[in-house]
Design a protein around this motif. Structure first.
Motif, PDB file in Angstrom:
ATOM      1  N   ALA A   9     -37.172  62.617  -8.222  1.00  0.00           N
ATOM      2  CA  ALA A   9     -36.325  63.432  -7.345  1.00  0.00           C
ATOM      3  C   ALA A   9     -37.171  64.360  -6.481  1.00  0.00           C
ATOM      4  O   ALA A   9     -36.932  64.486  -5.268  1.00  0.00           O
ATOM      5  N   ASN A  10     -38.182  64.992  -7.077  1.00  0.00           N
ATOM      6  CA  ASN A  10     -39.041  65.904  -6.317  1.00  0.00           C
ATOM      7  C   ASN A  10     -39.881  65.169  -5.284  1.00  0.00           C
ATOM      8  O   ASN A  10     -40.157  65.704  -4.213  1.00  0.00           O
ATOM      9  N   GLN A  11     -40.292  63.938  -5.590  1.00  0.00           N
ATOM     10  CA  GLN A  11     -41.020  63.145  -4.590  1.00  0.00           C
ATOM     11  C   GLN A  11     -40.115  62.873  -3.388  1.00  0.00           C
ATOM     12  O   GLN A  11     -40.532  63.026  -2.240  1.00  0.00           O
ATOM     13  N   PHE A  12     -38.882  62.466  -3.669  1.00  0.00           N
ATOM     14  CA  PHE A  12     -37.930  62.164  -2.601  1.00  0.00           C
ATOM     15  C   PHE A  12     -37.596  63.420  -1.784  1.00  0.00           C
ATOM     16  O   PHE A  12     -37.630  63.395  -0.561  1.00  0.00           O
ATOM     17  N   ILE A  13     -37.277  64.500  -2.479  1.00  0.00           N
ATOM     18  CA  ILE A  13     -36.904  65.744  -1.793  1.00  0.00           C
ATOM     19  C   ILE A  13     -38.072  66.277  -0.974  1.00  0.00           C
ATOM     20  O   ILE A  13     -37.907  66.691   0.176  1.00  0.00           O
ATOM     21  N   GLY A  14     -39.257  66.254  -1.571  1.00  0.00           N
ATOM     22  CA  GLY A  14     -40.440  66.722  -0.851  1.00  0.00           C
ATOM     23  C   GLY A  14     -40.715  65.895   0.390  1.00  0.00           C
ATOM     24  O   GLY A  14     -41.036  66.423   1.462  1.00  0.00           O
ATOM     25  N   GLY A  15     -40.578  64.574   0.247  1.00  0.00           N
ATOM     26  CA  GLY A  15     -40.781  63.706   1.405  1.00  0.00           C
ATOM     27  C   GLY A  15     -39.753  63.961   2.493  1.00  0.00           C
ATOM     28  O   GLY A  15     -40.072  63.941   3.694  1.00  0.00           O
ATOM     29  N   ALA A  16     -38.516  64.191   2.077  1.00  0.00           N
ATOM     30  CA  ALA A  16     -37.457  64.485   3.050  1.00  0.00           C
ATOM     31  C   ALA A  16     -37.741  65.801   3.774  1.00  0.00           C
ATOM     32  O   ALA A  16     -37.604  65.887   5.005  1.00  0.00           O
ATOM     33  N   LYS A  17     -38.142  66.822   3.031  1.00  0.00           N
ATOM     34  CA  LYS A  17     -38.479  68.108   3.655  1.00  0.00           C
ATOM     35  C   LYS A  17     -39.617  67.948   4.651  1.00  0.00           C
ATOM     36  O   LYS A  17     -39.584  68.502   5.750  1.00  0.00           O
ATOM     37  N   GLN A  18     -40.623  67.176   4.244  1.00  0.00           N
ATOM     38  CA  GLN A  18     -41.773  66.956   5.116  1.00  0.00           C
ATOM     39  C   GLN A  18     -41.338  66.260   6.416  1.00  0.00           C
ATOM     40  O   GLN A  18     -41.699  66.679   7.507  1.00  0.00           O
ATOM     41  N   THR A  19     -40.538  65.210   6.265  1.00  0.00           N
ATOM     42  CA  THR A  19     -40.075  64.454   7.428  1.00  0.00           C
ATOM     43  C   THR A  19     -39.212  65.319   8.345  1.00  0.00           C
ATOM     44  O   THR A  19     -39.397  65.316   9.574  1.00  0.00           O
ATOM     45  N   ILE A  24     -38.390  68.466  13.315  1.00  0.00           N
ATOM     46  CA  ILE A  24     -37.858  69.636  14.038  1.00  0.00           C
ATOM     47  C   ILE A  24     -38.962  70.614  14.452  1.00  0.00           C
ATOM     48  O   ILE A  24     -38.681  71.664  14.995  1.00  0.00           O
ATOM     49  N   GLY A  25     -40.197  70.242  14.166  1.00  0.00           N
ATOM     50  CA  GLY A  25     -41.311  71.099  14.565  1.00  0.00           C
ATOM     51  C   GLY A  25     -41.454  72.341  13.708  1.00  0.00           C
ATOM     52  O   GLY A  25     -41.853  73.391  14.200  1.00  0.00           O
ATOM     53  N   ASN A  26     -41.140  72.219  12.420  1.00  0.00           N
ATOM     54  CA  ASN A  26     -41.247  73.351  11.500  1.00  0.00           C
ATOM     55  C   ASN A  26     -42.388  73.060  10.524  1.00  0.00           C
ATOM     56  O   ASN A  26     -42.189  72.405   9.496  1.00  0.00           O
ATOM     57  N   PRO A  27     -43.605  73.534  10.840  1.00  0.00           N
ATOM     58  CA  PRO A  27     -44.756  73.222   9.995  1.00  0.00           C
ATOM     59  C   PRO A  27     -44.663  73.820   8.584  1.00  0.00           C
ATOM     60  O   PRO A  27     -45.209  73.261   7.634  1.00  0.00           O
ATOM     61  N   THR A  28     -43.942  74.913   8.433  1.00  0.00           N
ATOM     62  CA  THR A  28     -43.785  75.517   7.107  1.00  0.00           C
ATOM     63  C   THR A  28     -42.974  74.589   6.203  1.00  0.00           C
ATOM     64  O   THR A  28     -43.369  74.309   5.064  1.00  0.00           O
ATOM     65  N   LEU A  29     -41.860  74.099   6.714  1.00  0.00           N
ATOM     66  CA  LEU A  29     -41.022  73.186   5.940  1.00  0.00           C
ATOM     67  C   LEU A  29     -41.774  71.883   5.648  1.00  0.00           C
ATOM     68  O   LEU A  29     -41.725  71.372   4.538  1.00  0.00           O
ATOM     69  N   ALA A  30     -42.483  71.377   6.654  1.00  0.00           N
ATOM     70  CA  ALA A  30     -43.252  70.148   6.469  1.00  0.00           C
ATOM     71  C   ALA A  30     -44.332  70.345   5.405  1.00  0.00           C
ATOM     72  O   ALA A  30     -44.531  69.476   4.541  1.00  0.00           O
ATOM     73  N   GLY A  31     -44.990  71.467   5.421  1.00  0.00           N
ATOM     74  CA  GLY A  31     -46.036  71.761   4.435  1.00  0.00           C
ATOM     75  C   GLY A  31     -45.479  71.933   3.038  1.00  0.00           C
ATOM     76  O   GLY A  31     -46.052  71.434   2.067  1.00  0.00           O
ATOM     77  N   GLU A  32     -44.355  72.634   2.943  1.00  0.00           N
ATOM     78  CA  GLU A  32     -43.715  72.795   1.630  1.00  0.00           C
ATOM     79  C   GLU A  32     -43.274  71.442   1.071  1.00  0.00           C
ATOM     80  O   GLU A  32     -43.425  71.168  -0.123  1.00  0.00           O
ATOM     81  N   GLY A  33     -42.734  70.604   1.930  1.00  0.00           N
ATOM     82  CA  GLY A  33     -42.311  69.274   1.495  1.00  0.00           C
ATOM     83  C   GLY A  33     -43.481  68.431   1.033  1.00  0.00           C
ATOM     84  O   GLY A  33     -43.406  67.765  -0.002  1.00  0.00           O
ATOM     85  N   ALA A  34     -44.566  68.462   1.793  1.00  0.00           N
ATOM     86  CA  ALA A  34     -45.751  67.691   1.419  1.00  0.00           C
ATOM     87  C   ALA A  34     -46.312  68.177   0.083  1.00  0.00           C
ATOM     88  O   ALA A  34     -46.705  67.367  -0.768  1.00  0.00           O
ATOM     89  N   ALA A  35     -46.320  69.486  -0.112  1.00  0.00           N
ATOM     90  CA  ALA A  35     -46.829  70.045  -1.368  1.00  0.00           C
ATOM     91  C   ALA A  35     -45.939  69.642  -2.540  1.00  0.00           C
ATOM     92  O   ALA A  35     -46.436  69.250  -3.607  1.00  0.00           O
ATOM     93  N   GLN A  36     -44.628  69.716  -2.353  1.00  0.00           N
ATOM     94  CA  GLN A  36     -43.686  69.338  -3.417  1.00  0.00           C
ATOM     95  C   GLN A  36     -43.848  67.861  -3.771  1.00  0.00           C
ATOM     96  O   GLN A  36     -43.886  67.497  -4.946  1.00  0.00           O
ATOM     97  N   LYS A  37     -43.977  67.028  -2.766  1.00  0.00           N
ATOM     98  CA  LYS A  37     -44.141  65.595  -2.990  1.00  0.00           C
ATOM     99  C   LYS A  37     -45.443  65.305  -3.736  1.00  0.00           C
ATOM    100  O   LYS A  37     -45.466  64.531  -4.697  1.00  0.00           O
ATOM    101  N   THR A  38     -46.525  65.938  -3.323  1.00  0.00           N
ATOM    102  CA  THR A  38     -47.826  65.722  -3.965  1.00  0.00           C
ATOM    103  C   THR A  38     -47.821  66.203  -5.406  1.00  0.00           C
ATOM    104  O   THR A  38     -48.333  65.516  -6.297  1.00  0.00           O
TER     105      THR A  38
END
Length: 94
Positions: A9-19, A24-38
């Motif tokens: 679930a966290n891999q999926f959610i993190g990937g979705a946040k990153q995408t 939408i051009g939000n590097p904070t959200l993209a970074g948080e998503g990438a970190a959660q996925k990793t």
């Protein structure tokens, strides 16, 4: 929720946040998503390694039980050994 389900679930959610963050051009959200996925991927690999190690232990235990059961003529112990061997095979291949 099991660790495996939570990791998935966290891999999926993190990937979705990153995408979404990238879209939408939000590097904070993209970074948080990438970190959660990793983090979830790392946790999943650790869980896989633990299960594999447990599988090796069950296989060894099953081999010993089968051999001893055969040597002493104990079909119950032989069956228990076969069950542990099967469990170990499944755990090692997860």
């Amino acid at each position: 929720m099991t660790d495996r389900l939570q990791n998935t679930a966290n891999q999926f959610i993190g990937g979705a946040k990153q995408t979404i963050g990238e879209a939408i051009g939000n590097p904070t959200l993209a970074g948080e998503g990438a970190a959660q996925k990793t983090q979830a991927e790392i946790a999943q690999k650790a869980a896989d390694a633990k299960t594999h190690t447990e599988g090796i232990g069950h296989s060894i235990q099953g081999n010993i039980q089968s051999a001893v059961g055969s040597a002493v003529g104990n079909p119950t112990l032989q069956a228990k050994g076969a069950a542990n061997q099967a469990l170990g095979n499944v755990e090692r291949n997860v």
